[in-house]
Design a protein around this motif. Structure first.
Motif, PDB file in Angstrom:
ATOM      1  N   GLY B 136       0.797  -1.218   0.000  1.00  0.00           N
ATOM      2  CA  GLY B 136       0.000   0.000   0.000  1.00  0.00           C
ATOM      3  C   GLY B 136       0.829   1.268   0.000  1.00  0.00           C
ATOM      4  O   GLY B 136       0.295   2.360   0.187  1.00  0.00           O
ATOM      5  N   PHE B 137       2.116   1.127  -0.199  1.00  0.00           N
ATOM      6  CA  PHE B 137       3.051   2.251  -0.036  1.00  0.00           C
ATOM      7  C   PHE B 137       2.659   3.479  -0.853  1.00  0.00           C
ATOM      8  O   PHE B 137       2.638   4.597  -0.350  1.00  0.00           O
ATOM      9  CB  PHE B 137       4.458   1.769  -0.428  1.00  0.00           C
ATOM     10  N   GLN B 138       2.346   3.250  -2.120  1.00  0.00           N
ATOM     11  CA  GLN B 138       2.032   4.382  -2.998  1.00  0.00           C
ATOM     12  C   GLN B 138       0.832   5.166  -2.473  1.00  0.00           C
ATOM     13  O   GLN B 138       0.864   6.391  -2.374  1.00  0.00           O
ATOM     14  CB  GLN B 138       1.748   3.852  -4.402  1.00  0.00           C
ATOM     15  N   GLN B 139      -0.217   4.443  -2.113  1.00  0.00           N
ATOM     16  CA  GLN B 139      -1.433   5.141  -1.679  1.00  0.00           C
ATOM     17  C   GLN B 139      -1.255   5.772  -0.307  1.00  0.00           C
ATOM     18  O   GLN B 139      -1.844   6.811  -0.024  1.00  0.00           O
ATOM     19  CB  GLN B 139      -2.615   4.164  -1.686  1.00  0.00           C
ATOM     20  N   VAL B 140      -0.437   5.146   0.520  1.00  0.00           N
ATOM     21  CA  VAL B 140      -0.159   5.731   1.835  1.00  0.00           C
ATOM     22  C   VAL B 140       0.553   7.072   1.654  1.00  0.00           C
ATOM     23  O   VAL B 140       0.144   8.102   2.185  1.00  0.00           O
ATOM     24  CB  VAL B 140       0.708   4.768   2.683  1.00  0.00           C
TER      25      VAL B 140
END
Lengths: 107, 297
Positions: B136-140
């Motif tokens: 989920g890194f990008q959306q976080v």
């Protein structure tokens, strides 16, 4: 059979630190009753375990022994407990709970 | 999304299970409860299938006690151990597809503001280290850069515990796991620093061996997210299965890790300090009185 936590009311009601209620990973499992201690003539109420929810991890034993230094909790085989609290027999009040103790083993 | 949703419909009380009746009558809804009162009121978290002695379970339990308004809170999660417990509470839970929890929370948070205006509705994301720092890194990161007003909590057990022990970005360098037998080759990701760079208004690291501190951190993060901006809490919640920690030594491990690499840290932006002080009466951010100047005479 399996292990559950058992709290010595006499030791617990002398200190009443309530640490085990805060450190138990399971919700609604280690509860606190004013009556359980005071009605027996002790200074405070006592914590107790709803044994049907206890998963037997013994974190409360470590907390009671090492953080509170009370040594009030022991792990015990559930069929060795003559009476214990079960969720169905627990009543919530305004600031405390009460439990009717019964044999935890059916049959 | 109000106290009404936890009340009985007329005539249905007697058909409800005891746990439900206890929760409606003696739960934390509409009251101020604290960690020091647990054991005396019915908690919103119910029975769940997480492992015995799990520190993540303890953290989730404490977090749910600490929510300032549980009746006005929605939790968002994703795949991972944590959702097994988070979903078993009397707080609405949204299960995002793997990795999109912060995207879902962004839309949810904006939608609730449109629907309810100024009445605070808290959105809290609770996801594991894999869901937050890897998949989920990008959306976080983007939700933080956009200053979306909700709280992100990473339940950092430093492993993919739910799928057999693969390394995650948050695993420590050199850690040998069942599915990482050669040891991890890279450093643990510094998500705290990234949160600060991305502009989070509140960033904290915490270990659940201090329940009152967990409570304080959660309350501040949720309150700040109501108006100021994104908030981030990174909690060490060991996996006693994958790291082979005996269940009765989980708190001992938490203490050791706290002393070693997970010290309590807290960053609060100036705007957030002012907001907490003026709106919620926090005194800890008030300017300290100047120390008396020693008399030189």
């Amino acid at each position: 059979m399996y292990l559950v936590a058992d709290i010595n009311v006499e030791i617990c009601a002398a200190k009443s630190c309530k640490l085990c209620t805060q450190y138990c990973p399971e919700a609604n499992t280690i509860l606190y009753s004013d009556e359980m201690g005071k009605d027996q003539g002790f200074k405070y109420g006592s914590a107790y375990v709803a044994v049907d929810r206890c998963k037997g991890c013994a974190q409360c034993v470590w907390v009671c022994d090492n953080m509170a230094k009370n040594n009030a909790i022991k792990m015990i085989m559930i069929d060795q407990l003559p009476k214990a609290a079960l969720t169905d027999n627990i009543t919530y009040g305004e600031k405390s709970t009460t439990a009717v103790l019964a044999s935890p083993v059916v049959g | 999304m109000s106290l009404d949703y936890v009340k009985f419909s007329n005539g249905f009380e007697k058909f409800m299970p005891k746990e439900y009746r206890d929760m409606v009558e003696h739960g934390p809804f509409g009251k101020k409860v604290s960690v020091s009162q647990v054991g005396s009121f019915k908690e919103v978290l119910e029975e769940h299938p997480m492992c015995a002695g799990c520190a993540m379970t303890l953290f989730i339990r404490l977090a749910m006690v600490a929510f300032p308004n549980p009746e006005d809170t929605i939790t968002v999660g994703t795949a991972g151990c944590g959702r097994l417990a988070i979903s078993q509470a009397a707080i609405p839970f949204v299960y995002g597809n793997y990795g999109d929890q912060n995207g879902v929370a962004s839309g949810l948070s904006r939608g609730l503001r449109l629907r309810f205006g100024d009445k605070p509705k808290d959105v809290v994301v609770m996801a594991g280290d894999g869901g937050t720092a890897d998949i989920g890194f990008q959306q976080v990161l983007h939700s933080w850069f956009r200053k979306e007003r909700f709280t992100t909590i990473m339940l950092d057990n430093e492993v993919y515990g739910n799928t057999g022990g693969q390394e995650s970005g948050m695993t420590n360098r050199g850690a040998v796991l069942k599915m990482a037998p050669l040891g991890k080759k890279f450093e643990k990701m510094d998500m705290v620093q990234m949160a600060k760079v991305a502009g989070c208004a509140y960033v904290a690291t915490v270990v659940p061996n201090n329940p009152r501190r967990v409570e304080s951190v959660i309350k501040k993060a949720v309150l700040i997210a109501r108006e100021v901006g994104s908030t981030y809490i990174q909690a060490y919640t060991s996996c006693n299965i994958e790291y082979a920690i005996p269940t009765d030594k989980v708190m001992e491990d938490a203490k050791a890790v706290e002393n070693d690499r997970y010290q309590f840290t807290e960053y609060v932006s100036e705007e957030a300090k002012q907001y907490l002080t003026e709106r919620y009466g926090y005194k800890e951010f008030l300017a300290k009185p100047a120390a008396a100047i020693p008399n030189k005479a």
